[in-house]
Design an enzyme around this catalytic site. Structure first.
Site, PDB file in Angstrom:
ATOM      1  N   ASP A  35       2.918  -8.829   2.171  1.00 12.49           N
ATOM      2  CA  ASP A  35       3.203  -8.401   3.539  1.00 12.49           C
ATOM      3  C   ASP A  35       3.647  -6.938   3.465  1.00 12.49           C
ATOM      4  O   ASP A  35       3.837  -6.374   2.379  1.00 12.49           O
ATOM      5  CB  ASP A  35       4.257  -9.300   4.207  1.00 12.49           C
ATOM      6  CG  ASP A  35       4.141  -9.240   5.740  1.00 12.49           C
ATOM      7  OD1 ASP A  35       3.509  -8.289   6.251  1.00 12.49           O
ATOM      8  OD2 ASP A  35       4.691 -10.119   6.422  1.00 12.49           O
TER       9      ASP A  35
HETATM   10  C1  BGC Z   1       3.943  -8.867   9.556  1.00 15.87           C
HETATM   11  C2  BGC Z   1       2.570  -9.437   9.249  1.00 15.87           C
HETATM   12  C3  BGC Z   1       1.511  -8.476   9.715  1.00 15.87           C
HETATM   13  C4  BGC Z   1       1.752  -7.149   9.034  1.00 15.87           C
HETATM   14  C5  BGC Z   1       0.716  -6.099   9.373  1.00 15.87           C
HETATM   15  C6  BGC Z   1       4.110  -7.447   9.055  1.00 15.87           C
HETATM   16  O1  BGC Z   1       5.273  -6.858   9.545  1.00 15.87           O
HETATM   17  O2  BGC Z   1       4.922  -9.706   8.989  1.00 15.87           O
HETATM   18  O3  BGC Z   1       2.439 -10.688   9.857  1.00 15.87           O
HETATM   19  O4  BGC Z   1       0.248  -8.989   9.457  1.00 15.87           O
HETATM   20  O5  BGC Z   1       3.016  -6.640   9.411  1.00 15.87           O
HETATM   21  O6  BGC Z   1       0.873  -5.596  10.631  1.00 15.87           O
END
Ligand code: BGC
Length: 725
Positions: free
Chosen positions: A279
Site C-alpha cells: 500500500d
Molecule cells: C489506500 C489504498 C489505495 C492507495 C492508492 C492508499 O492510501 O489505502 O486502498 O489503493 O492509497 O491510492
C-alpha cells in the site's frame, strides 16, 4: 543459447518472461518493481520521462496524494498516458510498457453504489456486469490496473472505510469480491475492455482498533483463518492477478513484512502466481513501526516477505540495490518479483496494445446501458428498513410530495468518498429523480437550509420525503467517527417534520449504518439509500413510487448505539448468565441490534415454510423449502441459509451464512426453493493450516434475515452416514 524474442505473442508467457528477464540489467529489474505517483507531471515531465526511458518506472499510479479518495486531484488524461507509454515502449532499451494504475473503486464516469451498498443487493451477477461497464470506461482512458476490490471484513461502522467493504460476513464478502474481479478482468485479461484487479488490503486492516484508520490490529489466528482470510481465497479462486499488502500491524508483525502471510499463505499455500504491491508507503512504514532498522532494511524485509512492487517507488528505487549488495536479499528474490510483474503485463496484453485511442474513449463514457445497469444496481442496493401501515409505495399523481432536507438536492454526496472521476453534475439528485418521475407540479421543495422552511413545505404537502444523513466527507479513508449519530440538527429536523402530523418517509444517505432515535420513533417509512452513485435520485424515486420493489438486505448490522460496537451477527455463544436476559448485554441498552444482518423489507409479504432435507449425496446436502408471496405484486426475495454445529473442536459462531439466493416470485404464488451445500464447506479452521470438519449434527436455518429463521435439524448420520450425536 539463442534468446527468444519476447515480443513474439506466439510464445508462452513463461517463455516471454524468461527471455526478457535474461536481457535485463539490475537497474531495469528494480525499475519494474517501482510504482511512481502522478506528482506535478507538467513541471517535472522531462525528469520523469528520462526515468521512464531508462527503464526505471515499472508502473505509474494515477493519483497525486496518499488520500486519493479524499482529494481526487488530477483527472486521467489519455494523451499523457500515451506520451509516457511511447517513451517506455519506443525509447527505452527493452521497450517494456508501463502499467498504469488508478483507484477505480466503484466507477469511472458512471458511478455505481459504494461497495457496502452494492453488497446489499446480494446480486453477484449484476455486480459483475456493472463492473464490466466500469472496466470498459476506465480501460478506454488508458487505465490498466485498479486497486479493487477491497474485501476487508468489517465489524465497526466507526471506521470510515466500511464504505469500500462488502460487510461483515466472510462468505458474502468473498462472493462479491469474486464478482468484482470477474467484472474487471473479464474472460480475457488481454482484451482492451479489461482491467487488472487487485485484492486488498491483505489482511486484517478492517479490524483497525477502535475504528481508527491505520491503527493496530489484533486478530487471533483462528479468527484470521475463519473470518478475514476466506474472502481473499475467493478472490484467488476468481483469478485475481494482484494483491495489495495492508498498512496494518497485525499482532506484532506489520503485514507488509509478513513472510508467513504473503510468501506463506498467499504464494506458497494458495499458489497465487500474480504479484503483490505494497500500500502507499507501507514499506517505509516498517521503519516507522521500528521493526526495520532503516529504510534499506525495510525494503529488504518487504521483498523477503513477498511484496513484489513498491507503491510510491522510493522504497525499492532508493534501497533495493543497497539491500542486495549487503546480502539482505538475493537476486533470485528480485528475479522472482520481476517475473511476476512481467507475467501480468504480458497477460494483460500490454505488449500488444500499449496505447489508447483518446477520441474513442469518450464514446463509451456513460453509455446508456452503463447508466441503466447502475440504476438497477442502485435500486437493489437500497434497503427498506421500515414501512408503517404500508405508507410506501406512494401513489403517483394523487399525492403532493414535499422533498426536503439536507440531502434533497445534493449531488456530489451520492458519489461517496472514493470517487476520483465521476462528475457531480451527472448525479441525479433525489429531488430531481422524484420530479422526473411524477412531474414538477406534484412536488414541493425547499433549497433553503432553514429547517422551518422545510416544515412549511411539509404543511403544504400530503406526504413528506425527508432526505437526511451524513456527508461523504465523514466516511472513506482516514475519515472515522467516534459517535454513530446524524450530523447536528438532523434529529431535531426529523422531529419538526413529525410534529406537522404529515406522513413522512426518511431517505437516509451515508456510508455506514447509523442509528437515529428520531427516525426510529417518528418516521413512517425509512429507506437506507447509502451513497448510490450517479443514478441515486432515479433509483430512490422508482422505489418510493413502486416502479421498482425494494429487495436490498443489510450486510452490516445496524446498531442501536455506538456502545454496542463491535456488533455482528456471527457471534460466538455467550458464557455465564446467557439464559437471563437481564444480565445480557448492557444495563442501558439491550444487546439486540436495531436491524440485524440480512434484514430488509419489500412491498410484498413473504412466508417461509416446509423446510426439509431433500437429499445427501456426492458430498452435497440439499435443503428445500417453500417460499410464498402473499401479496398481489411480483417481487424478489433474498433467501438466506445459515447453519450451526452441535459440536466443534473450537468455539464457532452461533450461526454462519452458508448460502443465499435472490428469488423472483410472482404475485400471490408459492415456489419451491433449494439450496445445495458442500458438506466439506461446513468445516472451519482450527489454525491457519488446519481445516477440520468433525462429524457433528447440524442445524440448518432458512429465512429472510439472520434473526428470523426456520430450523432444520440434521443428524450426523444423515450427513455423514455415521452417528456421532
Ligand atoms: C489506500 C489504498 C489505495 C492507495 C492508492 C492508499 O492510501 O489505502 O486502498 O489503493 O492509497 O491510492
Amino acid at each position: 543459447m539463442m534468446t527468444l524474442n519476447y515480443n513474439n505473442p506466439d510464445l508462452s508467457t513463461e517463455e516471454r518472461v524468461s527471455s526478457l528477464l535474461s536481457l535485463m540489467s539490475l537497474e531495469e529489474k528494480i525499475g519494474q518493481l517501482c510504482q511512481s505517483p502522478m506528482l506535478e507531471y507538467d513541471s517535472k515531465k522531462q525528469e520523469y520521462l528520462s526515468q521512464v526511458r531508462s527503464g526505471l518506472v515499472g508502473s505509474r499510479i494515477l493519483a497525486d496524494t496518499a488520500w486519493a479518495g479524499n482529494a481526487p486531484g488530477e483527472t486521467v488524461d489519455p494523451e499523457q498516458i500515451n506520451e509516457i507509454q511511447r517513451v517506455a515502449v519506443e525509447q527505452s532499451r527493452l521497450g517494456i510498457p508501463v502499467i498504469f494504475a488508478r483507484d477505480v473503486i466503484y466507477g469511472q464516469s458512471t458511478v455505481l453504489p459504494i461497495p457496502l451498498a452494492q453488497s446489499c443487493s446480494w446480486n453477484a451477477s449484476l455486480v459483475t456486469d456493472a463492473y464490466r461497464d466500469v472496466a470498459l470506461e476506465a480501460s478506454s482512458l488508458g487505465i490498466n490496473w485498479t486497486f479493487a476490490p477491497m474485501m476487508d471484513v468489517v465489524r465497526d461502522p466507526r471506521w470510515g472505510r466500511v464504505i469500500e467493504s462488502f460487510g461483515e460476513d466472510p462468505l458474502l464478502n468473498g462472493a462479491m469480491a469474486a464478482a468484482v474481479v470477474k467484472g474487471f478482468q473479464g474472460d480475457d485479461l488481454a482484451s482492451p475492455g479489461s482491467l487488472v484487479s487487485c485484492a486488498k488490503h491483505f489482511v486484517g486492516y478492517g479490524a483497525s482498533e477502535s475504528g481508527c484508520d491505520y491503527d493496530t490490529t489484533e486478530i487471533s489466528e483462528n479468527t484470521l483463518a475463519n473470518v478475514y482470510l476466506p474472502p481473499f481465497k475467493a478472490a484467488i479462486n476468481a483469478g485475481v492477478k494482484t494483491f495489495m499488502s495492508g498498512f496494518n500491524d497485525l499482532g506484532g508483525t506489520p503485514v507488509t513484512s509478513s513472510k508467513d502471510l504473503i510468501n506463506g499463505w498467499l504464494k506458497k499455500d494458495h499458489g497465487f502466481d500474480g504479484f503483490v504491491v505494497s500500500d502507499w508507503g507501507s514499506i517505509s512504514d516498517l521503519h516507522h513501526f521500528r521493526v526495520a532498522r532503516d529504510e534499506v532494511h525495510a525494503a529488504a524485509m518487504a521483498l523477503d516477505a513477498g511484496v513484489d512492487m513498491a507503491m510510491t517507488s522510493e522504497a525499492y528505487q532508493d534501497h533495493l540495490h543497497t539491500a542486495l549488495e549487503a546480502g539482505l536479499v538475493t537476486i533470485q528474490q528480485i528475479d522472482d518479483a520481476v517475473s511476476r510483474v512481467l507475467t501480468v503485463k504480458f497477460e494483460a496484453g500490454l505488449f500488444e496494445h500499449p496505447y489508447v485511442d483518446a477520441e474513442k474513449a469518450q464514446l463509451c463514457q456513460r453509455a446508456p446501458e452503463h447508466t441503466n445497469r447502475a440504476k438497477e444496481l442502485a435500486q437493489q442496493s437500497m434497503v427498506l428498513l421500515k414501512n408503517r401501515d404500508n405508507l410506501l409505495p406512494l401513489v403517483q399523481n394523487e399525492t403532493k410530495v414535499a422533498v426536503v432536507g439536507p440531502h434533497a438536492h445534493t449531488q456530489r454526496q451520492h458519489l461517496g468518498s472514493w470517487c476520483l472521476d465521476g462528475k457531480s453534475d451527472d448525479v441525479v439528485s433525489i429531488y430531481q429523480g422524484i420530479k422526473d418521475l411524477i412531474g414538477e407540479q406534484n412536488v414541493l421543495t425547499e433549497y433553503s437550509a432553514l429547517t422551518d422552511e422545510w416544515v412549511e413545505s411539509a404543511h403544504r404537502a400530503d406526504v413528506v420525503v425527508l432526505c437526511v444523513g451524513e456527508s461523504h466527507r465523514s466516511s472513506g479513508e482516514a475519515r472515522n467517527i467516534a459517535e454513530l449519530k446524524l450530523p447536528s440538527g438532523q434529529e431535531e429536523a426529523i422531529e419538526a417534520i413529525a410534529n406537522t402530523g404529515k406522513p413522512f418517509v426518511v431517505v437516509q444517505c451515508g456510508g455506514r449504518p447509523m442509528p437515529s432515535q428520531a427516525i426510529s420513533r417518528h418516521a413512517d417509512a425509512h429507506l437506507m439509500a447509502w451513497q448510490c452513485g450517479t443514478e441515486t435520485g432515479a433509483a430512490v424515486a422508482d422505489l418510493l413510487f413502486g416502479r421498482a420493489c425494494p429487495s436490498g438486505k443489510l450486510t452490516m448490522t445496524f446498531p442501536k448505539s455506538t456502545g454496542q460496537i463491535p456488533i455482528y451477527y456471527n457471534k460466538k455463544p455467550l458464557g455465564k448468565m446467557r439464559d437471563f436476559a437481564d444480565y445480557r448485554g448492557y444495563k442501558d441498552v439491550d444487546r439486540a441490534p436495531l436491524y440485524p444482518f440480512g434484514y430488509g423489507l419489500s412491498y410484498a409479504k413473504f412466508r417461509y415454510s416446509d423446510v426439509e432435507l431433500m437429499s445427501v449425496a456426492d458430498g452435497k446436502v440439499k435443503i428445500g423449502f417453500t417460499l410464498s408471496n402473499l401479496s398481489p405484486i411480483k417481487a424478489t426475495e433474498i433467501c438466506q441459509l445459515y447453519f450451526s454445529r452441535a459440536y466443534s473442536s473450537c468455539t464457532r459462531p452461533e450461526k454462519e451464512l452458508i448460502g443465499f439466493e435472490r428469488v423472483d416470485i410472482e404475485a400471490c404464488s408459492s415456489r419451491h426453493v433449494e439450496f445445495e451445500v458442500d458438506i466439506d464447506g461446513l468445516g472451519y479452521f482450527e489454525t491457519i493450516a488446519d481445516y477440520v470438519n468433525p462429524k457433528s449434527a447440524v442445524t440448518f436455518l432458512v429465512g429472510p434475515n439472520s434473526d428470523d429463521l426456520l430450523p432444520l435439524e440434521c443428524t450426523s448420520s444423515q450427513l455423514y452416514q455415521t452417528e456421532v450425536n
